[in-house]
Design a protein around this motif. Sequence first.
Motif, mmCIF file in Angstrom:
data_model
loop_
_atom_site.group_PDB
_atom_site.id
_atom_site.type_symbol
_atom_site.label_atom_id
_atom_site.label_comp_id
_atom_site.label_asym_id
_atom_site.label_seq_id
_atom_site.Cartn_x
_atom_site.Cartn_y
_atom_site.Cartn_z
ATOM 1 N N ILE A 116 8.184 -3.203 -19.064
ATOM 2 C CA ILE A 116 7.728 -2.392 -17.934
ATOM 3 C C ILE A 116 6.651 -3.182 -17.208
ATOM 4 N N PHE A 117 6.860 -3.378 -15.911
ATOM 5 C CA PHE A 117 5.870 -4.081 -15.103
ATOM 6 C C PHE A 117 4.828 -3.078 -14.626
ATOM 7 N N LYS A 118 3.573 -3.491 -14.656
ATOM 8 C CA LYS A 118 2.485 -2.610 -14.237
ATOM 9 C C LYS A 118 2.432 -2.526 -12.714
ATOM 10 N N PRO A 119 1.954 -1.399 -12.193
ATOM 11 C CA PRO A 119 1.855 -1.238 -10.739
ATOM 12 C C PRO A 119 0.811 -2.173 -10.134
ATOM 13 N N GLY A 120 1.050 -2.532 -8.884
ATOM 14 C CA GLY A 120 0.073 -3.282 -8.109
ATOM 15 C C GLY A 120 -0.527 -2.356 -7.061
ATOM 16 N N TYR A 121 -1.801 -2.538 -6.751
ATOM 17 C CA TYR A 121 -2.508 -1.676 -5.800
ATOM 18 C C TYR A 121 -3.189 -2.539 -4.752
ATOM 19 N N LYS A 122 -3.144 -2.074 -3.519
ATOM 20 C CA LYS A 122 -3.870 -2.748 -2.450
ATOM 21 C C LYS A 122 -4.514 -1.666 -1.589
ATOM 22 N N VAL A 123 -5.843 -1.722 -1.479
ATOM 23 C CA VAL A 123 -6.586 -0.722 -0.709
ATOM 24 C C VAL A 123 -6.962 -1.339 0.629
ATOM 25 N N GLU A 124 -6.580 -0.661 1.697
ATOM 26 C CA GLU A 124 -6.913 -1.086 3.058
ATOM 27 C C GLU A 124 -7.511 0.109 3.787
ATOM 28 N N GLY A 125 -8.844 0.226 3.729
ATOM 29 C CA GLY A 125 -9.511 1.375 4.355
ATOM 30 C C GLY A 125 -9.157 2.646 3.629
ATOM 31 N N ASN A 126 -8.534 3.592 4.341
ATOM 32 C CA ASN A 126 -8.120 4.872 3.761
ATOM 33 C C ASN A 126 -6.660 4.886 3.332
ATOM 34 N N VAL A 127 -6.041 3.717 3.274
ATOM 35 C CA VAL A 127 -4.638 3.617 2.882
ATOM 36 C C VAL A 127 -4.554 2.779 1.599
ATOM 37 N N VAL A 128 -3.773 3.289 0.641
ATOM 38 C CA VAL A 128 -3.548 2.568 -0.604
ATOM 39 C C VAL A 128 -2.054 2.286 -0.717
ATOM 40 N N LEU A 129 -1.729 1.018 -0.911
ATOM 41 C CA LEU A 129 -0.342 0.614 -1.111
ATOM 42 C C LEU A 129 -0.124 0.448 -2.604
ATOM 43 N N VAL A 130 0.890 1.117 -3.143
ATOM 44 C CA VAL A 130 1.222 1.036 -4.563
ATOM 45 C C VAL A 130 2.636 0.485 -4.662
ATOM 46 N N SER A 131 2.815 -0.551 -5.503
ATOM 47 C CA SER A 131 4.158 -1.108 -5.698
ATOM 48 C C SER A 131 4.395 -1.378 -7.178
ATOM 49 N N VAL A 132 5.637 -1.142 -7.593
ATOM 50 C CA VAL A 132 6.030 -1.344 -8.981
ATOM 51 C C VAL A 132 7.416 -1.979 -8.991
#
Length: 194
Positions: A116-132
Amino acid sequence: MKTLIKKSVLALFLALGLNMTAKENFDVVVKDNFMVTVAFDSTTADSKLKLEDRNGEILFSEVLGAKPSFKKSLSMEALPQGTYYIVLENSYRVVTTTIEKDSKGLVVVEDNDNVIFKPGYKVEGNVVLVSVTNPTQKEALLHVYDTNGNVIGSVKDSALVVKQTLDFSKVPAGDYLISVKIGKETFNKTITIG
């Protein structure tokens, strides 16, 4: 064009994941006298090895650190009959191998190896991008909790690459917990929205 871009991104994620798998390749071998030997080609600085029972209780845990090779033997003789999991974890993935113990000995359950690959997170101001990256296409369940533990959003997805854009522009500033569950693994990340 969008399909080509998605397939290219997917190929990149899978290539990176397979490269990480090759870098930290490990074998689990059962031996006589209820012994399990775990061997690694190499480990990363944040690698951890665990032995868990079927209830998730950790019976053994060791932080491995970066090593060119590693070998560990564990005796399971004193443990009751049942199902156990040998888990290798680093910041990118969790690899689980299932071991069954009965009165005759130990067996590695080959068809139940699990990456299982762990999620990646990217915070840009009030937006959070989550990818798995989700090569087994198991259901990924994402929940967002506020500081009181209330669920403020949920998403289910079983795509090969799960991508979610979370917009926090309409919620009060503060800390939020993003919880991603894939299979029996749950990954939590606290983010601060200013």
